[in-house]
Design a protein around this motif. Structure first.
Motif, PDB file in Angstrom:
ATOM      1  N   THR A   1      73.763  25.392  44.794  1.00 36.57           N
ATOM      2  CA  THR A   1      72.628  26.179  45.284  1.00 36.57           C
ATOM      3  C   THR A   1      72.055  27.026  44.152  1.00 36.57           C
ATOM      4  O   THR A   1      72.755  27.329  43.174  1.00 36.57           O
ATOM      5  N   ALA A   2      70.801  27.399  44.314  1.00 39.98           N
ATOM      6  CA  ALA A   2      70.143  28.222  43.289  1.00 39.98           C
ATOM      7  C   ALA A   2      70.828  29.589  43.195  1.00 39.98           C
ATOM      8  O   ALA A   2      70.710  30.290  42.196  1.00 39.98           O
ATOM      9  N   GLU A   3      71.573  29.967  44.233  1.00 41.33           N
ATOM     10  CA  GLU A   3      72.250  31.274  44.241  1.00 41.33           C
ATOM     11  C   GLU A   3      73.577  31.240  43.478  1.00 41.33           C
ATOM     12  O   GLU A   3      74.287  32.241  43.401  1.00 41.33           O
ATOM     13  N   GLY A   4      73.927  30.075  42.954  1.00 45.88           N
ATOM     14  CA  GLY A   4      75.146  30.029  42.140  1.00 45.88           C
ATOM     15  C   GLY A   4      76.393  29.632  42.907  1.00 45.88           C
ATOM     16  O   GLY A   4      77.499  30.066  42.576  1.00 45.88           O
ATOM     17  N   ALA A   5      76.222  28.803  43.943  1.00 48.23           N
ATOM     18  CA  ALA A   5      77.405  28.308  44.658  1.00 48.23           C
ATOM     19  C   ALA A   5      77.421  26.783  44.622  1.00 48.23           C
ATOM     20  O   ALA A   5      76.385  26.147  44.468  1.00 48.23           O
ATOM     21  N   LEU A   6      78.616  26.232  44.787  1.00 47.62           N
ATOM     22  CA  LEU A   6      78.737  24.773  44.863  1.00 47.62           C
ATOM     23  C   LEU A   6      78.422  24.313  46.280  1.00 47.62           C
ATOM     24  O   LEU A   6      78.615  25.048  47.251  1.00 47.62           O
ATOM     25  N   ASN A   7      77.950  23.095  46.380  1.00 49.82           N
ATOM     26  CA  ASN A   7      77.615  22.540  47.690  1.00 49.82           C
ATOM     27  C   ASN A   7      78.098  21.087  47.737  1.00 49.82           C
ATOM     28  O   ASN A   7      77.320  20.170  47.930  1.00 49.82           O
ATOM     29  N   LEU A   8      79.398  20.926  47.509  1.00 46.77           N
ATOM     30  CA  LEU A   8      79.983  19.579  47.457  1.00 46.77           C
ATOM     31  C   LEU A   8      80.542  19.218  48.836  1.00 46.77           C
ATOM     32  O   LEU A   8      80.803  20.109  49.646  1.00 46.77           O
ATOM     33  N   PRO A   9      80.738  17.937  49.121  1.00 42.29           N
ATOM     34  CA  PRO A   9      81.256  17.541  50.429  1.00 42.29           C
ATOM     35  C   PRO A   9      82.582  18.245  50.736  1.00 42.29           C
ATOM     36  O   PRO A   9      83.413  18.434  49.836  1.00 42.29           O
ATOM     37  N   GLU A  10      82.759  18.603  51.994  1.00 45.19           N
ATOM     38  CA  GLU A  10      83.919  19.394  52.376  1.00 45.19           C
ATOM     39  C   GLU A  10      85.256  18.747  52.016  1.00 45.19           C
ATOM     40  O   GLU A  10      86.195  19.425  51.628  1.00 45.19           O
ATOM     41  N   GLY A  11      85.297  17.436  52.107  1.00 43.83           N
ATOM     42  CA  GLY A  11      86.557  16.732  51.838  1.00 43.83           C
ATOM     43  C   GLY A  11      86.998  16.775  50.387  1.00 43.83           C
ATOM     44  O   GLY A  11      88.108  16.360  50.059  1.00 43.83           O
ATOM     45  N   LEU A  12      86.154  17.275  49.510  1.00 40.61           N
ATOM     46  CA  LEU A  12      86.525  17.310  48.091  1.00 40.61           C
ATOM     47  C   LEU A  12      87.294  18.598  47.817  1.00 40.61           C
ATOM     48  O   LEU A  12      86.728  19.637  47.503  1.00 40.61           O
ATOM     49  N   ASP A  13      88.608  18.499  47.957  1.00 40.03           N
ATOM     50  CA  ASP A  13      89.441  19.688  47.888  1.00 40.03           C
ATOM     51  C   ASP A  13      90.562  19.449  46.878  1.00 40.03           C
ATOM     52  O   ASP A  13      91.332  18.492  47.008  1.00 40.03           O
ATOM     53  N   PHE A  14      90.637  20.291  45.892  1.00 38.77           N
ATOM     54  CA  PHE A  14      91.633  20.096  44.837  1.00 38.77           C
ATOM     55  C   PHE A  14      92.891  20.940  45.068  1.00 38.77           C
ATOM     56  O   PHE A  14      93.794  20.937  44.235  1.00 38.77           O
ATOM     57  N   THR A  15      92.927  21.659  46.182  1.00 44.97           N
ATOM     58  CA  THR A  15      94.120  22.448  46.465  1.00 44.97           C
ATOM     59  C   THR A  15      95.288  21.484  46.645  1.00 44.97           C
ATOM     60  O   THR A  15      95.184  20.514  47.399  1.00 44.97           O
ATOM     61  N   GLY A  16      96.371  21.734  45.959  1.00 49.43           N
ATOM     62  CA  GLY A  16      97.550  20.867  46.110  1.00 49.43           C
ATOM     63  C   GLY A  16      97.506  19.616  45.246  1.00 49.43           C
ATOM     64  O   GLY A  16      98.466  18.858  45.208  1.00 49.43           O
ATOM     65  N   ILE A  17      96.397  19.404  44.564  1.00 50.90           N
ATOM     66  CA  ILE A  17      96.307  18.240  43.672  1.00 50.90           C
ATOM     67  C   ILE A  17      96.900  18.625  42.312  1.00 50.90           C
ATOM     68  O   ILE A  17      96.582  19.694  41.782  1.00 50.90           O
ATOM     69  N   ASP A  18      97.780  17.782  41.772  1.00 48.95           N
ATOM     70  CA  ASP A  18      98.339  18.143  40.464  1.00 48.95           C
ATOM     71  C   ASP A  18      97.828  17.265  39.332  1.00 48.95           C
ATOM     72  O   ASP A  18      98.197  17.448  38.168  1.00 48.95           O
ATOM     73  N   ARG A  19      96.962  16.276  39.643  1.00 48.76           N
ATOM     74  CA  ARG A  19      96.504  15.360  38.595  1.00 48.76           C
ATOM     75  C   ARG A  19      95.309  14.580  39.118  1.00 48.76           C
ATOM     76  O   ARG A  19      95.328  14.123  40.258  1.00 48.76           O
TER      77      ARG A  19
END
Ligand code: M6R
Length: 362
Positions: A29-47
């Motif tokens: 967004t122009a306000e400086g936030a990401l707007n990626l699909p919800e399922g793209l979550d890197f929490t718990g990903i190690d690689r």
């Protein structure tokens, strides 16, 4: 259909500021936030494991540097034809990312099928949202580059980079490596890039002036360090695809481990050197080339050129750019060098011999 351009490739190079701006604005967004699909979550990903062919694999190679640097996340890259047969070790905490313009590349699709069900998530980054690779992924992100006709990939590459950059920022945010303010600053820099690409398109003229001489070369070497190393590989691939001149890309630091033996006054060496933390090191490699009479073409910003240009054959000045995102900007001169050299040689730029736009058999 070529919108006044002589070739589709020229049209697609020129479209990059517009399509890159579109790709970036769809996922932020122009306000400086990401707007990626919800399922793209890197929490718990190690690689993350990034897999693709050709130019798309160089986009992955750049992204490896970004995931490591911006997100502190381990990132591996592989070309799909190796990955699919290599018994790569996967895990439930790994995310695989398959990158493909067409979404139909046989090796990339086979690599995806190998990973499916064996990793946390199979993500794809494609230009054709209805493609097989998009459909078979757990999650697919279109790059919104528009139809790419030229066999040599150009605008798809920069849009792949744009989307992968945003994904690396998301990984940084999810992993607590990027505070909101740092994220917003990166996004602002990314959103300014299309304007800088526009400025770089003006290099078409000086590149045309060099093209006759480059077209006479038998071999051309591209050098870069850090995330500019994959750009050196991409510059060499683009050039050989459409001009049929033998070209090699090397990491600058590898020069003295072999390729320097090739240098003489007949070999143009194209050095991609934005003024980043590794600039001095690249310049010193460049001087080693010049000491052996190599013909250096230096790509940097105006100050970099001023500092480093004594003795170089030619230079091309790019706008200043935050170093982390420089690969996106330096893609443009890499494409222009290939394009104008091919035009000078009179080859079939849009339909180079022996190549297909989409490689659907292995
Ligand atoms: O459609 P894809 O992105 O999967 O295609 C991958 C490669 O075949 C492709 O990038 C190829 O290397 C291009 N001709 C490069 O310009």
């Amino acid at each position: 259909e070529k919108a006044g351009h002589r070739h589709f490739m020229a049209k697609e190079i020129a479209e990059q500021p517009v399509v890159l701006a579109d790709a970036i604005s769809r996922y932020s967004t122009a306000e400086g936030a990401l707007n990626l699909p919800e399922g793209l979550d890197f929490t718990g990903i190690d690689r993350v494991m990034l897999v693709a062919c050709g130019t798309a694999s160089y986009a992955c190679h750049v992204a490896k540097y970004w995931f490591e640097q911006v997100a502190g996340l381990a990132a591996e890259i592989d070309i799909a034809s190796e990955f699919r047969y290599r018994d790569p070790v996967l895990s439930e905490r790994a995310m695989t990312i398959f990158v493909s313009q067409s979404g139909e590349t046989a090796d990339t699709l086979a690599a995806l099928r190998y990973a499916k069900g064996k990793v946390a998530k199979v993500v794809s980054v494609v230009n054709v949202p209805t493609s097989s690779i998009a459909r078979e992924s757990d999650l697919s992100l279109p790059i919104h580059a528009g139809v790419e006709v030229g066999v040599a990939s150009t605008k798809a590459f920069t849009c792949q980079l744009g989307v992968l950059a945003l994904m690396a920022l998301k990984a940084g945010a999810d992993r607590g490596r990027l505070e909101a303010a740092a994220l917003a600053a990166h996004l602002e820099d990314l959103r300014r890039l299309p304007g800088l690409l526009n400025v770089s398109l003006a290099l078409s003229e000086p590149v045309t002036a060099l093209a006759d001489e480059l077209a006479r070369a038998r071999d051309i070497i591209f050098l870069g360090r850090g995330a500019m190393y994959p750009l050196a590989l991409e510059g060499a691939l683009k050039l050989k695809e459409i001009s049929y001149i033998h070209a090699e890309g090397y990491a600058s630091g590898e020069l003295k481990h072999g390729p320097i033996a090739l240098i003489d006054d007949q070999v143009p060496v194209i050095v991609m050197a934005p003024r980043d933390a590794l600039f001095e090191k690249t310049v010193s490699n460049m001087q080693e080339v010049m000491a052996r009479s190599g013909k250096v073409l230096l790509l940097s910003d105006a100050q970099g050129i001023e500092e480093a240009s004594p003795g170089v054959w030619q230079s091309l000045a790019l706008p200043e750019v935050p170093p982390v995102w420089a690969p996106i900007l330096y893609a443009v001169p890499a494409q222009l060098l290939a394009y104008h050299t091919a035009v000078a040689k009179g080859t079939d730029v849009d339909q180079p011999r022996n190549l297909a736009k989409s490689v659907t058999v292995e």
